[in-house]
Design a protein around this motif. Sequence first.
Motif, short mmCIF file in Angstrom:
data_model
loop_
_atom_site.label_atom_id
_atom_site.label_comp_id
_atom_site.label_asym_id
_atom_site.label_seq_id
_atom_site.Cartn_x
_atom_site.Cartn_y
_atom_site.Cartn_z
N MET A 187 0.84 -1.18 0.00
CA MET A 187 0.00 0.00 0.00
C MET A 187 0.88 1.24 0.00
SD MET A 187 -3.18 -0.33 2.53
CE MET A 187 -3.44 -1.93 3.23
N THR A 188 0.69 2.05 -0.99
CA THR A 188 1.48 3.27 -1.06
C THR A 188 0.65 4.51 -0.75
OG1 THR A 188 1.09 3.41 -3.43
CG2 THR A 188 3.09 2.29 -2.72
N ASP A 189 -0.64 4.39 -0.83
CA ASP A 189 -1.52 5.53 -0.58
C ASP A 189 -1.51 5.87 0.91
OD1 ASP A 189 -3.58 7.33 -0.23
OD2 ASP A 189 -4.96 6.27 -1.53
N PRO A 190 -1.15 7.11 1.27
CA PRO A 190 -1.09 7.49 2.70
C PRO A 190 -2.42 7.29 3.42
CG PRO A 190 -0.12 9.21 1.34
CD PRO A 190 -0.72 8.20 0.40
N LEU A 191 -3.53 7.53 2.74
CA LEU A 191 -4.83 7.34 3.37
C LEU A 191 -5.05 5.88 3.72
CD1 LEU A 191 -7.56 8.44 4.28
CD2 LEU A 191 -8.38 8.14 1.95
N LEU A 192 -4.70 4.98 2.80
CA LEU A 192 -4.86 3.55 3.06
C LEU A 192 -3.93 3.09 4.18
CD1 LEU A 192 -5.23 2.09 -0.53
CD2 LEU A 192 -7.01 2.43 1.19
N ARG A 193 -2.71 3.62 4.20
CA ARG A 193 -1.79 3.26 5.30
C ARG A 193 -2.34 3.73 6.63
NH1 ARG A 193 2.40 5.03 1.78
NH2 ARG A 193 2.56 6.94 2.99
N GLY A 194 -2.92 4.95 6.65
CA GLY A 194 -3.51 5.47 7.88
C GLY A 194 -4.68 4.62 8.34
N LEU A 195 -5.51 4.21 7.39
CA LEU A 195 -6.66 3.36 7.74
C LEU A 195 -6.20 2.00 8.25
CD1 LEU A 195 -9.09 4.19 4.81
CD2 LEU A 195 -9.33 4.86 7.20
N GLU A 196 -5.17 1.45 7.63
CA GLU A 196 -4.63 0.17 8.08
C GLU A 196 -4.08 0.29 9.50
OE1 GLU A 196 -1.79 -3.31 6.34
OE2 GLU A 196 -1.08 -1.27 6.10
N HIS A 197 -3.40 1.39 9.78
CA HIS A 197 -2.87 1.62 11.13
C HIS A 197 -4.02 1.71 12.14
CE1 HIS A 197 -0.47 3.24 14.39
NE2 HIS A 197 -1.38 4.20 14.51
N ASP A 198 -5.05 2.49 11.80
CA ASP A 198 -6.20 2.63 12.70
C ASP A 198 -6.86 1.29 12.96
OD1 ASP A 198 -5.68 5.31 12.78
OD2 ASP A 198 -7.33 5.88 11.43
N LEU A 199 -7.01 0.48 11.93
CA LEU A 199 -7.62 -0.84 12.08
C LEU A 199 -6.78 -1.73 13.00
CD1 LEU A 199 -9.83 -2.83 11.34
CD2 LEU A 199 -8.52 -3.40 9.28
N ASN A 200 -5.47 -1.68 12.82
CA ASN A 200 -4.59 -2.47 13.69
C ASN A 200 -4.68 -2.01 15.14
OD1 ASN A 200 -3.66 -4.15 11.64
ND2 ASN A 200 -1.98 -2.78 11.12
#
Length: 65
Positions: free
Chosen positions: A1-14
Amino acid sequence: MTDPLLRGLEHDLNCLRYHRDTVLGILRDEQLAPTAKLQAIERLLKSERDQEEEAEETRDRERLS
């Protein structure tokens, strides 16, 4: 995942998964009294809020510099 928004969402989910597992572990601990369970969960939430505030202050300082 390179999209910052997707990385942020993945972090929040974790983070949510971690907190869910931590809270469930506290609730399942048969050696803790109900008030001790509540206090442990409150400490967890306060710690998370404190970390979020600290991160926000750091971001604010970085934007100003």
